[in-house]
Write a protein that holds these residues in place. Structure first.
Motif, mmCIF file in Angstrom:
data_model
loop_
_atom_site.group_PDB
_atom_site.id
_atom_site.type_symbol
_atom_site.label_atom_id
_atom_site.label_comp_id
_atom_site.label_asym_id
_atom_site.label_seq_id
_atom_site.Cartn_x
_atom_site.Cartn_y
_atom_site.Cartn_z
ATOM 1 N N UNK A 77 0.867 -1.172 0.000
ATOM 2 C CA UNK A 77 0.000 0.000 0.000
ATOM 3 C C UNK A 77 0.905 1.223 0.000
ATOM 4 N N UNK A 78 0.311 2.403 0.134
ATOM 5 C CA UNK A 78 1.110 3.623 0.128
ATOM 6 C C UNK A 78 1.961 3.779 1.383
ATOM 7 N N UNK A 79 1.677 2.955 2.413
ATOM 8 C CA UNK A 79 2.415 3.123 3.668
ATOM 9 C C UNK A 79 3.026 1.820 4.203
ATOM 10 N N UNK A 80 2.857 0.727 3.478
ATOM 11 C CA UNK A 80 3.357 -0.546 3.999
ATOM 12 C C UNK A 80 3.984 -1.373 2.890
ATOM 13 N N UNK A 81 5.106 -2.039 3.223
ATOM 14 C CA UNK A 81 5.786 -2.840 2.215
ATOM 15 C C UNK A 81 6.677 -3.892 2.834
ATOM 16 N N UNK A 82 7.410 -4.596 1.961
ATOM 17 C CA UNK A 82 8.258 -5.713 2.380
ATOM 18 C C UNK A 82 9.603 -5.622 1.684
ATOM 19 N N UNK A 83 10.678 -5.753 2.460
ATOM 20 C CA UNK A 83 12.028 -5.900 1.913
ATOM 21 C C UNK A 83 12.351 -7.390 1.909
ATOM 22 N N UNK A 84 12.779 -7.920 0.768
ATOM 23 C CA UNK A 84 13.118 -9.335 0.648
ATOM 24 C C UNK A 84 14.626 -9.463 0.494
ATOM 25 N N UNK A 85 15.252 -10.160 1.431
ATOM 26 C CA UNK A 85 16.704 -10.348 1.423
ATOM 27 C C UNK A 85 17.056 -11.817 1.207
ATOM 28 N N UNK A 86 18.061 -12.054 0.389
ATOM 29 C CA UNK A 86 18.640 -13.387 0.316
ATOM 30 C C UNK A 86 19.597 -13.574 1.489
ATOM 31 N N UNK A 87 19.844 -14.824 1.861
ATOM 32 C CA UNK A 87 20.727 -15.101 2.999
ATOM 33 C C UNK A 87 22.088 -14.455 2.813
ATOM 34 N N UNK A 88 22.663 -14.570 1.617
ATOM 35 C CA UNK A 88 23.995 -14.036 1.389
ATOM 36 C C UNK A 88 24.008 -12.513 1.388
ATOM 37 N N UNK A 89 22.799 -11.904 1.287
ATOM 38 C CA UNK A 89 22.737 -10.451 1.228
ATOM 39 C C UNK A 89 22.408 -9.806 2.563
ATOM 40 N N UNK A 90 22.011 -10.626 3.560
ATOM 41 C CA UNK A 90 21.601 -10.060 4.852
ATOM 42 C C UNK A 90 22.751 -9.252 5.448
ATOM 43 N N UNK A 91 22.486 -7.979 5.693
ATOM 44 C CA UNK A 91 23.572 -7.106 6.114
ATOM 45 C C UNK A 91 23.223 -6.203 7.282
ATOM 46 N N UNK A 92 21.940 -6.060 7.601
ATOM 47 C CA UNK A 92 21.546 -5.118 8.640
ATOM 48 C C UNK A 92 21.121 -5.837 9.906
ATOM 49 N N UNK A 93 21.713 -5.419 11.028
ATOM 50 C CA UNK A 93 21.337 -5.965 12.326
ATOM 51 C C UNK A 93 20.149 -5.180 12.870
ATOM 52 N N UNK A 94 19.641 -5.614 14.016
ATOM 53 C CA UNK A 94 18.519 -4.917 14.638
ATOM 54 C C UNK A 94 18.899 -3.488 15.001
ATOM 55 N N UNK A 95 20.102 -3.298 15.542
ATOM 56 C CA UNK A 95 20.549 -1.951 15.911
ATOM 57 C C UNK A 95 20.644 -1.045 14.683
ATOM 58 N N UNK A 96 21.079 -1.612 13.561
ATOM 59 C CA UNK A 96 21.191 -0.812 12.336
ATOM 60 C C UNK A 96 19.817 -0.440 11.794
ATOM 61 N N UNK A 97 18.843 -1.326 11.954
ATOM 62 C CA UNK A 97 17.489 -0.998 11.534
ATOM 63 C C UNK A 97 16.881 0.077 12.427
ATOM 64 N N UNK A 98 17.234 0.071 13.707
ATOM 65 C CA UNK A 98 16.790 1.141 14.607
ATOM 66 C C UNK A 98 17.372 2.474 14.156
ATOM 67 N N UNK A 99 18.651 2.467 13.780
ATOM 68 C CA UNK A 99 19.297 3.690 13.273
ATOM 69 C C UNK A 99 18.620 4.154 11.986
ATOM 70 N N UNK A 100 18.251 3.198 11.113
ATOM 71 C CA UNK A 100 17.560 3.542 9.884
ATOM 72 C C UNK A 100 16.232 4.220 10.189
ATOM 73 N N UNK A 101 15.494 3.671 11.160
ATOM 74 C CA UNK A 101 14.204 4.243 11.545
ATOM 75 C C UNK A 101 14.366 5.676 12.045
ATOM 76 N N UNK A 102 15.387 5.896 12.842
ATOM 77 C CA UNK A 102 15.644 7.242 13.366
ATOM 78 C C UNK A 102 16.027 8.212 12.252
ATOM 79 N N UNK A 103 16.761 7.714 11.256
ATOM 80 C CA UNK A 103 17.142 8.544 10.112
ATOM 81 C C UNK A 103 15.910 8.960 9.315
#
Length: 302
Positions: free
Chosen positions: A128-154
């Protein structure tokens, strides 16, 4: 001529040649006389404006590239009971769901920013205009929980929107991915609805409250008789005990976050144990009381 549109649609992009793999979030217009190409975010154009632009310029139907075919394949598989996308059977994937607090955010800018945080290419599907999904392959997983928190704050500081994430589990590539995503979507929706709006949700954080919400009424009454009645008499004790449990029984950290002396915290904990006969220093006692806290919180919101 197309260059004049840049001053009207500030988020548009002028291309020197026909773009090969443009975002699905763009309308691509062409001026054949001057051989100019421009991409305008779909969210920036109203229906009337689109009709007007199509009478002046050529709306280009871009050939679907392999990447877009893969992206489309994910949508058909996950939401329309389509076939599996073209990946090796040994591949693993993780779904990171996101929800934005505003429906007015520019999807093109937000998608570009999201991709910018990942070191490798990821697939992003908008539900929708406000909700979505990021799909990562195993070899591409690069962001930890702390990094996602930083992304949210950004996002909150740069786009003035609050964004929440649900970090899914790593799943093997199979037909079960569809049902696994649906289950994680249910947890995410429950968390958004019942647990406020924190930056990060995970199965571990949502499931205890989900479990408490689905307990039979008979069991809820038994927990109420043992613990919850005390919380009704002393709401301050409830907030203290829940905070203590959420901070992994760390008295120093809990006292610091509650802005109280550690001795005051210990007094409240001892008072609770004295009234209920339940200790909080072992797993069984902590689990039982945390379940009671969740049930009490749900009753307060009703």
């Amino acid at each position: 001529m197309l260059r004049k549109l840049l001053s009207i649609y500030e988020n548009s992009i002028l291309f020197p040649n026909q773009p090969e793999n443009p975002s699905e979030q763009l309308y691509i217009f062409c001026n054949d006389e001057e051989n100019e190409w421009i991409g305008i975010p779909k969210t920036d154009i109203s229906e009337k404006e689109l009709t007007l632009l199509k009478t002046i310029y050529k709306l280009v139907e871009v050939q679907t590239s392999f990447y877009l075919s893969s992206k489309s394949g994910w949508s058909e598989f996950l939401f329309f009971d389509g076939p599996l996308p073209p990946y090796d059977s040994g591949t693993h994937f993780r779904f990171i769901q996101f929800q934005i607090s505003s429906h007015d955010g520019n999807q093109f800018e937000i998608e570009s920013a999201l991709k910018g945080f990942f070191t490798e290419e990821v697939t992003i599907i908008w539900e929708s205009s406000s909700r979505g999904i990021v799909i990562e392959e195993k070899k591409l997983i690069s962001l930890s929980e702390d990094e996602l928190i930083s992304m949210s704050e950004t996002f909150e500081s740069d786009f003035y929107v609050k964004i929440s994430f649900f970090i899914g589990k790593l799943h093997p590539f199979s037909h079960q991915l569809r049902s696994q995503l649906l289950r994680e979507k249910e947890y995410f929706t429950f968390g958004i609805t019942n647990l406020g709006n924190p930056n990060i949700f995970t199965f571990e954080r949502v499931f205890p409250a989900y479990l408490a919400n689905h307990l039979p009424e008979e069991l809820k009454q038994k927990v109420n008789q043992e613990v919850i009645e005390i919380f009704h008499d002393d709401p301050e004790m409830f907030s203290t005990i829940k905070f203590f449990l959420e901070n992994n029984l760390n008295a120093s950290l809990t006292a610091k976050k509650l802005y109280i002396h550690r001795n005051t915290l210990q007094y409240r904990i001892d008072k609770f144990s004295e009234k209920t006969g339940i200790g909080l220093k072992d797993f069984y006692g902590a689990f039982t009381v945390f379940l009671a806290c969740l049930l009490f919180e749900q009753n307060q919101d009703m």
